[in-house]
Design a protein around this motif. Sequence first.
Motif, mmCIF file in Angstrom:
data_model
loop_
_atom_site.group_PDB
_atom_site.id
_atom_site.type_symbol
_atom_site.label_atom_id
_atom_site.label_comp_id
_atom_site.label_asym_id
_atom_site.label_seq_id
_atom_site.Cartn_x
_atom_site.Cartn_y
_atom_site.Cartn_z
ATOM 1 N N LEU A 1 -77.829 70.288 26.086
ATOM 2 C CA LEU A 1 -77.045 69.977 27.287
ATOM 3 C C LEU A 1 -75.806 69.162 26.945
ATOM 4 O O LEU A 1 -74.730 69.381 27.511
ATOM 5 C CB LEU A 1 -77.909 69.224 28.301
ATOM 6 N N GLU A 2 -75.937 68.234 26.011
ATOM 7 C CA GLU A 2 -74.780 67.432 25.597
ATOM 8 C C GLU A 2 -73.709 68.311 24.961
ATOM 9 O O GLU A 2 -72.516 68.143 25.227
ATOM 10 C CB GLU A 2 -75.218 66.350 24.623
ATOM 11 N N MET A 3 -74.127 69.249 24.135
ATOM 12 C CA MET A 3 -73.167 70.166 23.517
ATOM 13 C C MET A 3 -72.462 71.015 24.566
ATOM 14 O O MET A 3 -71.261 71.264 24.477
ATOM 15 C CB MET A 3 -73.858 71.048 22.487
ATOM 16 N N LEU A 4 -73.203 71.468 25.572
ATOM 17 C CA LEU A 4 -72.579 72.239 26.651
ATOM 18 C C LEU A 4 -71.558 71.401 27.409
ATOM 19 O O LEU A 4 -70.464 71.872 27.731
ATOM 20 C CB LEU A 4 -73.640 72.756 27.622
ATOM 21 N N ALA A 5 -71.921 70.160 27.689
ATOM 22 C CA ALA A 5 -71.051 69.282 28.479
ATOM 23 C C ALA A 5 -69.772 68.911 27.734
ATOM 24 O O ALA A 5 -68.733 68.696 28.342
ATOM 25 C CB ALA A 5 -71.804 68.018 28.883
ATOM 26 N N THR A 6 -69.862 68.831 26.403
ATOM 27 C CA THR A 6 -68.695 68.423 25.624
ATOM 28 C C THR A 6 -68.001 69.595 24.944
ATOM 29 O O THR A 6 -67.064 69.398 24.184
ATOM 30 C CB THR A 6 -69.093 67.381 24.566
ATOM 31 N N ASP A 7 -68.474 70.801 25.208
ATOM 32 C CA ASP A 7 -67.873 72.026 24.668
ATOM 33 C C ASP A 7 -67.808 71.978 23.143
ATOM 34 O O ASP A 7 -66.801 72.291 22.539
ATOM 35 C CB ASP A 7 -66.489 72.257 25.266
ATOM 36 N N GLU A 8 -68.914 71.569 22.510
ATOM 37 C CA GLU A 8 -68.966 71.444 21.056
ATOM 38 C C GLU A 8 -69.385 72.729 20.356
ATOM 39 O O GLU A 8 -69.528 72.731 19.137
ATOM 40 C CB GLU A 8 -69.911 70.319 20.666
ATOM 41 N N PHE A 9 -69.587 73.814 21.074
ATOM 42 C CA PHE A 9 -69.959 75.068 20.424
ATOM 43 C C PHE A 9 -68.739 75.665 19.762
ATOM 44 O O PHE A 9 -67.633 75.637 20.294
ATOM 45 C CB PHE A 9 -70.519 76.064 21.452
ATOM 46 N N THR A 10 -68.934 76.227 18.598
ATOM 47 C CA THR A 10 -67.835 76.896 17.885
ATOM 48 C C THR A 10 -68.275 78.302 17.538
ATOM 49 O O THR A 10 -69.467 78.572 17.353
ATOM 50 C CB THR A 10 -67.458 76.150 16.596
#
Length: 64
Positions: free
Chosen positions: A53-62
């Motif tokens: 959820l944190e990755m989704l919220a901060t758009d950390e996916f590459t």
Amino acid sequence: MTTFEFHKSSYSGSQGECVEVARNVPGATAIRDSKDAVGPRLVFGAGAWGAFLEMLATDEFTAA
């Protein structure tokens, strides 16, 4: 096998891109595509779900 009780996410769109979430199993959260109820599902432990959820919220996916 664990029986998850899935519910449509409030974030699902009206164009068919629906995600269902199950949070009824202690220590686990499962998600699946609502168009394929018997298909694959992702199951996360509590720590992994929070990180996801944190990755989704901060758009950390590459892109790979």
